[in-house]
Design a protein around this motif. Sequence first.
Motif, PDB file in Angstrom:
ATOM      1  N   PHE A  88       0.879  -1.178   0.000  1.00 29.76           N
ATOM      2  CA  PHE A  88       0.000   0.000   0.000  1.00 29.76           C
ATOM      3  C   PHE A  88       0.907   1.216   0.000  1.00 29.76           C
ATOM      4  N   LYS A  89       0.765   2.071  -0.939  1.00 33.34           N
ATOM      5  CA  LYS A  89       1.722   3.172  -1.016  1.00 33.34           C
ATOM      6  C   LYS A  89       1.408   4.207   0.058  1.00 33.34           C
ATOM      7  N   THR A  90       1.394   3.749   1.275  1.00 35.35           N
ATOM      8  CA  THR A  90       1.058   4.635   2.384  1.00 35.35           C
ATOM      9  C   THR A  90       1.765   4.163   3.641  1.00 35.35           C
ATOM     10  N   LYS A  91       1.858   5.051   4.613  1.00 35.67           N
ATOM     11  CA  LYS A  91       2.378   4.639   5.921  1.00 35.67           C
ATOM     12  C   LYS A  91       1.220   4.558   6.902  1.00 35.67           C
ATOM     13  N   PHE A  92       1.414   3.775   7.940  1.00 36.96           N
ATOM     14  CA  PHE A  92       0.313   3.487   8.843  1.00 36.96           C
ATOM     15  C   PHE A  92       0.487   4.125  10.219  1.00 36.96           C
ATOM     16  N   ASP A  93      -0.656   4.367  10.857  1.00 32.23           N
ATOM     17  CA  ASP A  93      -0.641   4.834  12.237  1.00 32.23           C
ATOM     18  C   ASP A  93      -0.732   3.666  13.204  1.00 32.23           C
ATOM     19  N   ILE A  94      -1.420   2.614  12.743  1.00 31.61           N
ATOM     20  CA  ILE A  94      -1.559   1.424  13.586  1.00 31.61           C
ATOM     21  C   ILE A  94      -1.383   0.188  12.697  1.00 31.61           C
ATOM     22  N   ILE A  95      -0.524  -0.723  13.138  1.00 36.22           N
ATOM     23  CA  ILE A  95      -0.431  -2.032  12.483  1.00 36.22           C
ATOM     24  C   ILE A  95      -0.732  -3.098  13.532  1.00 36.22           C
ATOM     25  N   LEU A  96      -1.672  -3.980  13.206  1.00 36.96           N
ATOM     26  CA  LEU A  96      -1.943  -5.132  14.073  1.00 36.96           C
ATOM     27  C   LEU A  96      -1.452  -6.380  13.374  1.00 36.96           C
ATOM     28  N   CYS A  97      -0.647  -7.162  14.072  1.00 39.07           N
ATOM     29  CA  CYS A  97      -0.187  -8.432  13.520  1.00 39.07           C
ATOM     30  C   CYS A  97      -0.081  -9.377  14.712  1.00 39.07           C
ATOM     31  N   ARG A  98      -1.206 -10.041  14.996  1.00 41.53           N
ATOM     32  CA  ARG A  98      -1.288 -10.777  16.263  1.00 41.53           C
ATOM     33  C   ARG A  98      -1.288 -12.283  16.014  1.00 41.53           C
ATOM     34  N   ASN A  99      -0.376 -12.952  16.680  1.00 40.03           N
ATOM     35  CA  ASN A  99      -0.267 -14.411  16.572  1.00 40.03           C
ATOM     36  C   ASN A  99      -0.034 -14.874  15.138  1.00 40.03           C
ATOM     37  N   VAL A 100       0.735 -14.102  14.413  1.00 42.90           N
ATOM     38  CA  VAL A 100       1.175 -14.488  13.070  1.00 42.90           C
ATOM     39  C   VAL A 100       2.665 -14.823  13.136  1.00 42.90           C
ATOM     40  N   LEU A 101       3.415 -13.933  13.794  1.00 44.66           N
ATOM     41  CA  LEU A 101       4.863 -14.084  13.834  1.00 44.66           C
ATOM     42  C   LEU A 101       5.321 -15.309  14.618  1.00 44.66           C
ATOM     43  N   ILE A 102       4.473 -15.836  15.470  1.00 45.19           N
ATOM     44  CA  ILE A 102       4.865 -17.038  16.238  1.00 45.19           C
ATOM     45  C   ILE A 102       5.177 -18.218  15.313  1.00 45.19           C
ATOM     46  N   TYR A 103       4.667 -18.168  14.077  1.00 47.83           N
ATOM     47  CA  TYR A 103       4.942 -19.271  13.140  1.00 47.83           C
ATOM     48  C   TYR A 103       6.247 -19.086  12.385  1.00 47.83           C
ATOM     49  N   PHE A 104       6.935 -17.966  12.647  1.00 45.05           N
ATOM     50  CA  PHE A 104       8.167 -17.659  11.930  1.00 45.05           C
ATOM     51  C   PHE A 104       9.371 -17.719  12.871  1.00 45.05           C
ATOM     52  N   ASN A 105      10.535 -18.060  12.310  1.00 45.63           N
ATOM     53  CA  ASN A 105      11.746 -18.070  13.130  1.00 45.63           C
ATOM     54  C   ASN A 105      12.249 -16.633  13.341  1.00 45.63           C
ATOM     55  N   THR A 106      13.302 -16.496  14.156  1.00 46.21           N
ATOM     56  CA  THR A 106      13.720 -15.138  14.522  1.00 46.21           C
ATOM     57  C   THR A 106      14.244 -14.347  13.318  1.00 46.21           C
ATOM     58  N   THR A 107      14.871 -15.022  12.370  1.00 48.91           N
ATOM     59  CA  THR A 107      15.369 -14.322  11.178  1.00 48.91           C
ATOM     60  C   THR A 107      14.221 -13.647  10.443  1.00 48.91           C
ATOM     61  N   LEU A 108      13.165 -14.410  10.206  1.00 48.63           N
ATOM     62  CA  LEU A 108      12.015 -13.865   9.491  1.00 48.63           C
ATOM     63  C   LEU A 108      11.257 -12.846  10.351  1.00 48.63           C
TER      64      LEU A 108
END
Lengths: 278, 187
Positions: free
Chosen positions: A214-234
């Motif tokens: 999205f060619k925009t910047k955000f005021d709020i980003i929610l990303c909940r219980n998604v990153l737990i499936y990724f290793n620390t590098t990702l």
Amino acid sequence: MPTVEDIYRFHNTIKEISKYDFTEYSEKSFARRIEKILVDYRLNMDELLDKITEEKDFLEQIVKDITVNTTELFRDPKVWQAIKHRILAKVKKQGTINIWHAGCSTGQEVYSMLILLTELDLLDRVRIYATDINIDVIEKAKIGEYVYRFNIEYIENFKQVIQVNPYNFEEYNNIPFSKYFEVNKVNDTMTVKPLLKNIVSYHKHDLVCEDNIFKTKFDIILCRNVLIYFNTTLQNKLFKLFSDSLNRKGTLILGIHESILGPISSSFIKYGNYYIKK
Amino acid sequence: MGKYKYVVIGGSAGSFQSVTRILEALPVGYPLTIFLTLHRLKHVRKGFVEALALKSKIKVEEPKDKSPFFQGKAYLAPANYHLYIEPGNTFSLSTEEPVNHSRPSIDLTFESAAYVLKEKLIGIVLSGANRDGAAGLKEVKDNGGFAIVQSIEESQVKTMPETALHLSGTTNEFTTDQIIEFLLKQI
């Protein structure tokens, strides 16, 4: 359980035949997803690899099966109380508010946010983007119909966030759940009412290999219980993406058991369950 | 310190008392790392770790995703998350579907711990009403770890320890006192 070599072969095949890449997923939970897929489709690893190579639709189905879609309306009410009384209260003063639900799944948190925005009379000033790698869950999110009986805690969560104010115990808002949801006990459904629909811009997006689309910047980003499936590098790569995609003083909201552990943590200040970009 | 460096404990209905007694008995500076995967009622989401910490002399906490684990601490699987032990001595969490109707699943914690920690691991299955933990305890044993089941006679609810006993084939059926004695010997 599939062997390390099996998983390695799976990763290589996926990279060869598609734009997807699962090599940086958390090892144990990823192996468990693949094990479940092998059991559910009654395939061995060779058969699975052949089938995803030969059938494009089946590959897409497997990608959906790998991703986990657990979510809830106002999951962890404390977090939503903070969103309402701290985060939204702060952005209230500015013009347009841009919000990104990264990994929106079936939309419960998108609707949680929409309810808060309605209650705070901010709905006409927001632009909401919601993305997921899985187009099936996006379609479900758009419809906004959920099973009733298994999800009765939605109503309890709603009360805790909408009716009471933990920062001011004297405040009580007599707003019924039925203002936003049509509950049909016979069909065992609760459906979002039309006033919350057609406000959100949904897109298919793979956090692993795509940038901020999205060619925009955000005021709020929610990303909940998604990153737990990724290793620390990702995870570190995505914390960088979120940091780059946020306005200064923008807010990143993660799951309550997720945290920024790597180098990007110095770009944020942590407040309870959320992070503010410096 | 002996050959065992990690302890994974699984419990369900009727296990709370044993868990608190075990934690209470371990001294300050106890060198092994403890992982706890305990079923709890769906609505009991908070207060559980505090209740355990109240009597424990070692620190009890709910781990964050991808955080490392350390000697002499106890880690409790958070409500509604599966807790995995990952290679590289870190945790990972997951909200994928319940296994054996359970999230956290004792089997998943045990299996991942057995895979990573092998013969350095002690696995203990306590009282409980379902079959969770049995397959996990077998993995602990098959990977060279030490498998313990709470004494059937002492267990308030016997299904879980009975299933674990049969499936794993272990003969180490210990009362809570014997479990404590065994754990204290590992210092």
